[in-house]
Design an enzyme around this catalytic site. Structure first.
Site, PDB file in Angstrom:
ATOM      1  N   TRP A  24       0.827  -1.209   0.000  1.00 55.95           N
ATOM      2  CA  TRP A  24       0.000   0.000   0.000  1.00 55.95           C
ATOM      3  C   TRP A  24       0.863   1.262   0.000  1.00 55.95           C
ATOM      4  O   TRP A  24       0.347   2.370   0.021  1.00 55.95           O
ATOM      5  CB  TRP A  24      -0.875   0.024   1.261  1.00 55.95           C
ATOM      6  CG  TRP A  24      -0.110  -0.378   2.473  1.00 55.95           C
ATOM      7  CD1 TRP A  24       0.649   0.432   3.267  1.00 55.95           C
ATOM      8  CD2 TRP A  24      -0.001  -1.687   2.998  1.00 55.95           C
ATOM      9  NE1 TRP A  24       1.226  -0.306   4.254  1.00 55.95           N
ATOM     10  CE2 TRP A  24       0.841  -1.621   4.124  1.00 55.95           C
ATOM     11  CE3 TRP A  24      -0.540  -2.936   2.639  1.00 55.95           C
ATOM     12  CZ2 TRP A  24       1.177  -2.744   4.886  1.00 55.95           C
ATOM     13  CZ3 TRP A  24      -0.209  -4.044   3.405  1.00 55.95           C
ATOM     14  CH2 TRP A  24       0.633  -3.935   4.516  1.00 55.95           C
ATOM     15  N   GLU A  46      -4.547   0.827   6.774  1.00 49.78           N
ATOM     16  CA  GLU A  46      -4.444   1.185   8.190  1.00 49.78           C
ATOM     17  C   GLU A  46      -5.447   0.420   9.038  1.00 49.78           C
ATOM     18  O   GLU A  46      -5.137  -0.007  10.145  1.00 49.78           O
ATOM     19  CB  GLU A  46      -4.625   2.696   8.375  1.00 49.78           C
ATOM     20  CG  GLU A  46      -3.487   3.538   7.822  1.00 49.78           C
ATOM     21  CD  GLU A  46      -2.139   3.201   8.460  1.00 49.78           C
ATOM     22  OE1 GLU A  46      -2.118   2.594   9.543  1.00 49.78           O
ATOM     23  OE2 GLU A  46      -1.106   3.544   7.877  1.00 49.78           O
ATOM     24  N   GLN A  51      -3.506  -3.658  15.104  1.00 48.04           N
ATOM     25  CA  GLN A  51      -3.183  -4.831  15.935  1.00 48.04           C
ATOM     26  C   GLN A  51      -2.915  -6.069  15.085  1.00 48.04           C
ATOM     27  O   GLN A  51      -3.182  -7.197  15.507  1.00 48.04           O
ATOM     28  CB  GLN A  51      -4.325  -5.108  16.923  1.00 48.04           C
ATOM     29  CG  GLN A  51      -4.578  -3.964  17.872  1.00 48.04           C
ATOM     30  CD  GLN A  51      -3.457  -3.795  18.873  1.00 48.04           C
ATOM     31  OE1 GLN A  51      -3.272  -4.592  19.749  1.00 48.04           O
ATOM     32  NE2 GLN A  51      -2.676  -2.743  18.693  1.00 48.04           N
ATOM     33  N   LEU A  89      -8.854 -12.607   9.682  1.00 47.20           N
ATOM     34  CA  LEU A  89      -8.072 -11.421  10.051  1.00 47.20           C
ATOM     35  C   LEU A  89      -8.290 -11.019  11.505  1.00 47.20           C
ATOM     36  O   LEU A  89      -7.465 -10.326  12.092  1.00 47.20           O
ATOM     37  CB  LEU A  89      -8.443 -10.233   9.157  1.00 47.20           C
ATOM     38  CG  LEU A  89      -7.406  -9.743   8.144  1.00 47.20           C
ATOM     39  CD1 LEU A  89      -7.820  -8.381   7.604  1.00 47.20           C
ATOM     40  CD2 LEU A  89      -6.018  -9.656   8.743  1.00 47.20           C
ATOM     41  N   TYR A  91     -10.614  -9.478  14.982  1.00 46.91           N
ATOM     42  CA  TYR A  91     -11.244  -8.217  15.374  1.00 46.91           C
ATOM     43  C   TYR A  91     -12.325  -7.845  14.366  1.00 46.91           C
ATOM     44  O   TYR A  91     -12.203  -6.842  13.636  1.00 46.91           O
ATOM     45  CB  TYR A  91     -10.206  -7.105  15.500  1.00 46.91           C
ATOM     46  CG  TYR A  91      -9.375  -7.181  16.752  1.00 46.91           C
ATOM     47  CD1 TYR A  91      -9.979  -7.380  17.987  1.00 46.91           C
ATOM     48  CD2 TYR A  91      -7.999  -7.050  16.717  1.00 46.91           C
ATOM     49  CE1 TYR A  91      -9.228  -7.457  19.152  1.00 46.91           C
ATOM     50  CE2 TYR A  91      -7.235  -7.124  17.869  1.00 46.91           C
ATOM     51  CZ  TYR A  91      -7.855  -7.321  19.078  1.00 46.91           C
ATOM     52  OH  TYR A  91      -7.107  -7.391  20.215  1.00 46.91           O
ATOM     53  N   TYR A 129      -5.494   7.248  16.044  1.00 48.86           N
ATOM     54  CA  TYR A 129      -4.343   6.804  15.274  1.00 48.86           C
ATOM     55  C   TYR A 129      -4.636   6.805  13.776  1.00 48.86           C
ATOM     56  O   TYR A 129      -3.885   7.378  12.981  1.00 48.86           O
ATOM     57  CB  TYR A 129      -3.873   5.398  15.698  1.00 48.86           C
ATOM     58  CG  TYR A 129      -2.985   4.835  14.623  1.00 48.86           C
ATOM     59  CD1 TYR A 129      -1.687   5.271  14.495  1.00 48.86           C
ATOM     60  CD2 TYR A 129      -3.488   3.962  13.658  1.00 48.86           C
ATOM     61  CE1 TYR A 129      -0.883   4.847  13.454  1.00 48.86           C
ATOM     62  CE2 TYR A 129      -2.700   3.525  12.611  1.00 48.86           C
ATOM     63  CZ  TYR A 129      -1.402   3.974  12.513  1.00 48.86           C
ATOM     64  OH  TYR A 129      -0.627   3.571  11.477  1.00 48.86           O
ATOM     65  N   ASP A 147       1.403   5.109  17.137  1.00 50.98           N
ATOM     66  CA  ASP A 147       0.978   3.723  17.322  1.00 50.98           C
ATOM     67  C   ASP A 147       1.921   3.067  18.333  1.00 50.98           C
ATOM     68  O   ASP A 147       2.719   3.747  18.980  1.00 50.98           O
ATOM     69  CB  ASP A 147       1.000   2.988  15.983  1.00 50.98           C
ATOM     70  CG  ASP A 147       2.424   2.779  15.489  1.00 50.98           C
ATOM     71  OD1 ASP A 147       3.314   3.526  15.921  1.00 50.98           O
ATOM     72  OD2 ASP A 147       2.645   1.860  14.685  1.00 50.98           O
ATOM     73  N   CYS A 206      20.507  -1.529  17.800  1.00 54.52           N
ATOM     74  CA  CYS A 206      20.988  -0.158  18.020  1.00 54.52           C
ATOM     75  C   CYS A 206      22.213   0.172  17.171  1.00 54.52           C
ATOM     76  O   CYS A 206      22.439   1.331  16.830  1.00 54.52           O
ATOM     77  CB  CYS A 206      21.292   0.053  19.498  1.00 54.52           C
ATOM     78  SG  CYS A 206      19.842  -0.166  20.556  1.00 54.52           S
ATOM     79  N   CYS A 209      20.958   1.723  14.133  1.00 60.97           N
ATOM     80  CA  CYS A 209      19.924   2.747  14.310  1.00 60.97           C
ATOM     81  C   CYS A 209      20.425   4.123  13.895  1.00 60.97           C
ATOM     82  O   CYS A 209      21.461   4.580  14.377  1.00 60.97           O
ATOM     83  CB  CYS A 209      19.452   2.789  15.762  1.00 60.97           C
ATOM     84  SG  CYS A 209      18.194   4.056  16.045  1.00 60.97           S
ATOM     85  N   CYS A 215      19.555   8.930  21.481  1.00 61.09           N
ATOM     86  CA  CYS A 215      18.703   8.021  22.260  1.00 61.09           C
ATOM     87  C   CYS A 215      19.171   7.898  23.708  1.00 61.09           C
ATOM     88  O   CYS A 215      20.244   7.353  23.984  1.00 61.09           O
ATOM     89  CB  CYS A 215      18.674   6.640  21.600  1.00 61.09           C
ATOM     90  SG  CYS A 215      17.578   5.478  22.437  1.00 61.09           S
ATOM     91  N   THR A 304      -8.030 -12.755  22.839  1.00 59.77           N
ATOM     92  CA  THR A 304      -7.311 -11.692  23.525  1.00 59.77           C
ATOM     93  C   THR A 304      -7.408 -11.818  25.035  1.00 59.77           C
ATOM     94  O   THR A 304      -6.428 -11.638  25.736  1.00 59.77           O
ATOM     95  CB  THR A 304      -7.865 -10.320  23.092  1.00 59.77           C
ATOM     96  OG1 THR A 304      -7.765 -10.216  21.674  1.00 59.77           O
ATOM     97  CG2 THR A 304      -7.075  -9.202  23.733  1.00 59.77           C
TER      98      THR A 304
END
Length: 349
Positions: A24, A46, A51, A89, A91, A129, A147, A206, A209, A215, A304
């Site tokens: 996407w 989105e 989740q 999928l 939910y 979100y 998020d 790290c 990163c 950080c 869940t």
DNA sequence: TATCCGTGGTC
DNA sequence: TGACCAAGGAT
């Protein structure tokens, strides 16, 4: 804010070099060439990603966009077809809201998505979100897109000691301090890509990163211990019985109530799900119709907020009862918990 | 505001 | 096996 701008430049440069190729996503190079993201595809992705992992959502996204290329196509879909397409999928309220949202956009907005955070936020299934993400990615609005990834990155960048979920407002404010009018869509995606591929929950990379120099958790030597969290309550176990009633090639299914667990989906008929196990007599007594039920074992499934032990019983040829008789090939439209039970039965029959 | 709502991968 | 985790939203 020289410090902020240096951090932003480092992360955006990293994103320009190695943004993930997602189904996407419009690549940073294409964005610079003037290619605009399609709000419909951004919104659909989105919602599917709420989740949900990228590998799990991707085939659904490809299938949906092929079958329904525009929001108006999606708005015209029959409810049952949409729920079947969403099966697996999880939910499932997302699927109901997806359809409601598509119909609102097609009807009230003439097939055009609102281009502001506030307008998007008013749509069904679009929360803080998703509204921010679509506003930023599709419309280049300087929205604060927060998020789970962004929360984790902020908690480490600033070594936030407040545990989640109490830290949410603090983390959102910190993220907001890094948003500017410059490339808001790329910034949001860069932050999420960083969280997904580098600033991972366990074993953060790290040494790779682009923003480790800024950080605080990296400086402190224990970045993986952020974000702090409060302990979660353990999951209770429930017990139930699923019934596989067949008539030739057809299986008896029921349409579940529109709200609640697995709401609106087709499913196998089941007993009530309760704290104590079902013995054989109870399992037969709870069956939807009288028949010579055979015990086919049990399957485990984790939701869940509880774990389920589901005994599976099967019988053939009963006539009574109000069912949706479905050929075996149609069982792909079932939520995973029932698919699991059906597969167990096929092995054991 | 706390709770409810799926699934599959990972360690 | 179990606990954690993933681009959250509705009520």
């Amino acid at each position: 804010m020289k410090n902020r701008d240096a951090l932003r430049s480092a992360l955006l440069a990293w994103y320009d070099r190695q943004a993930r190729a997602l189904a996407w996503r419009v690549s940073p190079a294409d964005r610079r060439a003037g290619v605009r993201a399609d709000p419909y595809r951004v919104w659909l992705s989105e919602v599917m990603l709420q989740q949900t992992t990228v590998p799990h959502a991707t085939p659904y996204f490809l299938s949906f966009t092929q079958r329904w290329p525009t929001v108006s196509d999606l708005a015209a879909v029959d409810d049952g077809d949409l729920m079947a397409a969403w099966a697996g999928l999880g939910y499932y309220a997302r699927a109901r809201n997806l359809l409601a949202c598509a119909r609102a956009v097609a009807g009230l907005h003439d097939g055009v998505f609102p281009d502001t955070e506030e307008g998007l936020r008013a749509l069904p299934g679009v929360g803080a979100y998703t509204a921010a993400a679509v506003a930023a990615i599709a419309f280049d609005r300087p929205a604060n897109v927060v998020d789970g990834n962004v929360e984790r990155v902020m908690s480490r960048l600033f070594a936030v000691e407040t545990p989640l979920p109490d830290a949410k407002p603090e983390l959102k404010a910190l993220a907001g301090g890094l948003v500017t009018d410059d490339r808001p869509g790329d910034w949001a995606q860069a932050l999420m890509d960083l969280g997904a591929t580098v600033c991972k929950p366990k074993g953060p990379l790290c040494d790779r990163c682009p923003v480790s120099a800024w950080c605080a958790a990296f400086k402190g030597g224990a970045p993986e211990t952020y974000p702090r969290k409060t302990r979660k309550a353990d999951r209770p176990r429930r017990h139930g019985v699923a019934y596989i009633l067949t008539r030739g090639d057809a299986v008896a299914l029921v349409r579940r109530p529109p709200k609640g667990l697995l709401g609106g989906m087709l499913g196998l008929p089941t007993s009530a799900w309760r704290a104590s196990p079902y013995d054989d007599a109870e399992a037969v007594a709870a069956a939807p119709v009288a028949a010579s039920w055979r015990d086919l074992g049990a399957v485990e499934h984790v939701f869940t907020h509880f774990s389920l032990t589901l005994r599976v019983f099967a019988a053939e040829g009963a006539n009574a009862g109000d069912f949706v008789w479905t050929p075996r090939e149609g069982l792909g439209a079932l939520p995973s918990v029932f698919l699991k039970a059906a597969r167990a039965a096929e092995r054991l029959i």
